[in-house]
Structure formats: C-alpha cells, structure tokens
Design a protein around this motif. Sequence first.
Motif, PDB file in Angstrom:
ATOM      1  N   ARG A 140       9.958  58.602  10.693  1.00  0.00           N
ATOM      2  CA  ARG A 140       9.153  57.574  11.375  1.00  0.00           C
ATOM      3  C   ARG A 140       8.259  56.792  10.404  1.00  0.00           C
ATOM      4  N   LYS A 141       8.684  56.748   9.149  1.00  0.00           N
ATOM      5  CA  LYS A 141       7.930  55.987   8.152  1.00  0.00           C
ATOM      6  C   LYS A 141       8.766  54.841   7.569  1.00  0.00           C
ATOM      7  N   GLY A 142       9.946  54.611   8.133  1.00  0.00           N
ATOM      8  CA  GLY A 142      10.771  53.491   7.706  1.00  0.00           C
ATOM      9  C   GLY A 142      11.671  53.748   6.519  1.00  0.00           C
ATOM     10  N   HIS A 143      11.734  54.992   6.048  1.00  0.00           N
ATOM     11  CA  HIS A 143      12.555  55.291   4.872  1.00  0.00           C
ATOM     12  C   HIS A 143      14.039  54.999   5.115  1.00  0.00           C
ATOM     13  N   TYR A 144      14.564  55.442   6.259  1.00  0.00           N
ATOM     14  CA  TYR A 144      15.998  55.257   6.510  1.00  0.00           C
ATOM     15  C   TYR A 144      16.328  53.785   6.756  1.00  0.00           C
ATOM     16  N   ASN A 145      15.436  53.078   7.422  1.00  0.00           N
ATOM     17  CA  ASN A 145      15.654  51.647   7.642  1.00  0.00           C
ATOM     18  C   ASN A 145      15.762  50.907   6.321  1.00  0.00           C
ATOM     19  N   GLU A 146      14.929  51.285   5.373  1.00  0.00           N
ATOM     20  CA  GLU A 146      14.955  50.637   4.062  1.00  0.00           C
ATOM     21  C   GLU A 146      16.265  50.940   3.326  1.00  0.00           C
ATOM     22  N   LEU A 147      16.715  52.183   3.392  1.00  0.00           N
ATOM     23  CA  LEU A 147      17.985  52.546   2.760  1.00  0.00           C
ATOM     24  C   LEU A 147      19.144  51.800   3.412  1.00  0.00           C
ATOM     25  N   PHE A 148      19.092  51.674   4.742  1.00  0.00           N
ATOM     26  CA  PHE A 148      20.164  50.987   5.460  1.00  0.00           C
ATOM     27  C   PHE A 148      20.220  49.507   5.090  1.00  0.00           C
ATOM     28  N   LYS A 149      19.074  48.892   4.901  1.00  0.00           N
ATOM     29  CA  LYS A 149      19.044  47.491   4.468  1.00  0.00           C
ATOM     30  C   LYS A 149      19.729  47.329   3.125  1.00  0.00           C
ATOM     31  N   ARG A 150      19.442  48.242   2.216  1.00  0.00           N
ATOM     32  CA  ARG A 150      20.073  48.193   0.891  1.00  0.00           C
ATOM     33  C   ARG A 150      21.578  48.422   1.004  1.00  0.00           C
ATOM     34  N   ALA A 151      21.957  49.358   1.866  1.00  0.00           N
ATOM     35  CA  ALA A 151      23.375  49.668   2.034  1.00  0.00           C
ATOM     36  C   ALA A 151      24.136  48.483   2.617  1.00  0.00           C
ATOM     37  N   LYS A 152      23.510  47.746   3.540  1.00  0.00           N
ATOM     38  CA  LYS A 152      24.175  46.596   4.160  1.00  0.00           C
ATOM     39  C   LYS A 152      24.510  45.531   3.123  1.00  0.00           C
ATOM     40  N   VAL A 153      23.625  45.347   2.172  1.00  0.00           N
ATOM     41  CA  VAL A 153      23.885  44.361   1.113  1.00  0.00           C
ATOM     42  C   VAL A 153      25.135  44.762   0.340  1.00  0.00           C
ATOM     43  N   THR A 154      25.233  46.043   0.013  1.00  0.00           N
ATOM     44  CA  THR A 154      26.394  46.543  -0.727  1.00  0.00           C
ATOM     45  C   THR A 154      27.663  46.434   0.106  1.00  0.00           C
ATOM     46  N   MET A 155      27.588  46.784   1.395  1.00  0.00           N
ATOM     47  CA  MET A 155      28.774  46.738   2.249  1.00  0.00           C
ATOM     48  C   MET A 155      29.262  45.300   2.435  1.00  0.00           C
ATOM     49  N   LYS A 156      28.329  44.374   2.566  1.00  0.00           N
ATOM     50  CA  LYS A 156      28.710  42.964   2.690  1.00  0.00           C
ATOM     51  C   LYS A 156      29.377  42.480   1.407  1.00  0.00           C
ATOM     52  N   HIS A 157      28.824  42.893   0.278  1.00  0.00           N
ATOM     53  CA  HIS A 157      29.382  42.499  -1.016  1.00  0.00           C
ATOM     54  C   HIS A 157      30.823  42.976  -1.173  1.00  0.00           C
TER      55      HIS A 157
END
Length: 278
Positions: A75-92
């Motif tokens: 509940r501190k946003g850690h996973y959301n931040e990782l997911f944002k980074r992962a989305k950039v890689t998946m889109k690439h």
Amino acid sequence: MLTRKQLKDIETLQKECEKHDSLQLKLNWEMLRSRETNQFDFLTYENEELIAFLGVYAFGSTAEVCGMVKPSERRKGHYNELFKRAKVTMKHHGFKKVLLNAPASSNAAKAFLNTVGAIYKFTEHQMHWQPQSLEDSAGFTLRHATKNDTDMRVKLDVEAFGVPEEDARAMESRIDSDEDTDMLMIVVEDKTIGKVRVKREEGEAWIYGFCILPEYQGKGIGRKVLREVVKGQNELGHSVHLEVETKNAHALKLYESVGFKAVHAQDYYVYQMETDSQ
C-alpha cells in the motif's frame, strides 16, 4: 541476467510472502535462472533489502507478469511503480497480449488487478499426485524428442491448445534449453500423436504441455500415457505435479482419475496495453 544475490533475494521475498499470505506464487523460476538479460526483471531495494519484485515472462507474442511486495511495505505504491516500468518495456518489445498472473486467494493482488482494469481470463490449478497403485499401460510408446519433432510439437500446441504458431515456436525453442527436462513424444502404431514434458527439480517432477492430436482424443490414450509417466517418476523417487486450466474440464477430470488433487490456483487476467495512457 540476474545476479546470484538478486536470485537469492527474490527467493527470500517469495518465501516471506507465501508464508504471510498462505499461498503459492508462480515466478517461473526456470526462466528467471536462465535469463540472458535483466530487462524483464524489475526490483526495488531499500536499505539493501529487496522489498518488491515484478517479472515479465515472454512466451512468443504473449507476456506474462507476476510479482510481489514485502507484506510490511504494501500500500505504498511500490508495485504500481514497477508495473509502470514494466509497461514501457512490454510496449517496446511489441507484445500482442499481456497476462497478469496472481494467486487466486490473494486479495492484495485482486485489488491491484481491479485498479488497472485487468479482465479475468481463466484459472490454472497446480495439482499434486496422491501416491497410489497404478496399473501398467500398453498400446503406445514414449520416445525422447529430436530436432525433427519441432514441427509436430508446434502443430500439437496449435491444434490441442489453440496457441498461435508464433508463440508455439518461441515456447518450444525455449523449452529445448531447459535443464533436467525430458520432452517425450507419444507414438501409436508408428505415428507420433502427442507429447508430454517432464521437468525435475529438487525432488519434484512437473508435467507440462501434455497433449494429443484432436483426432486421437477420447480413446483412452491420454490416461494410459499419464499413468505411465507418473508411475515412472514416482519410481524414481519424485513427487509428481502438474498444472491445468479450469476451463479444460476434460483434462481436469483426466488428471483427477489418475490420482491428482488440486492444491493451489493461479488466476490469469488480460491487460489491454492499448487502453493505457502511459
């Protein structure tokens, strides 16, 4: 690739999360250990301790995502931040399909999945064979796959599982590099009609990709092959496990008839990358 320390840290965090939540995470360890790059692994450290991890697993044009956060750091946003980074890689990398994987009993995971708008697709059960007497089987032979079987393996993935050919070829190529793995071809009357893969690790034998050509299904061959494989691994001293989708009711009943019992469940959700503004 992941360093030895990173792999150890991921394992430690996994054990803590599984104990705290009384569940089992599916982190595809055979892929984590054989990574040739670290671009699909996202880690958050605080004070040299791993507190969050997310892994992207490529299966051809499909990406599967699974991860975890230290219980005290949720509940501190850690996973959301990782997911944002992962989305950039998946889109690439241009993945055509993204599946988010989470333990069926995880309320924290369901809250996250709901937040990102992921849509439930199916549930996969991990099953454990309950030791019992199995009769001998006949009417088929099992042989180790060769390079000449690649096209048949792809054909089986496409026709029996409905996997896109591109994904099937990528998947079969990756499997060939796995250690402690037997890829067995099922032969009936000199014709190759199916396949089954057995992966062994730490005293466990896991059955994957078990399938038979549609025209040979419903003849009792699958049950005989399954009994033979289970019996062989049991005699070698391994506990026997497998995974099966809930929507495949026929396969579920087949495994139960041989002595398998569902012990864990993983839910899979489809995430639509094109609807995200990131």
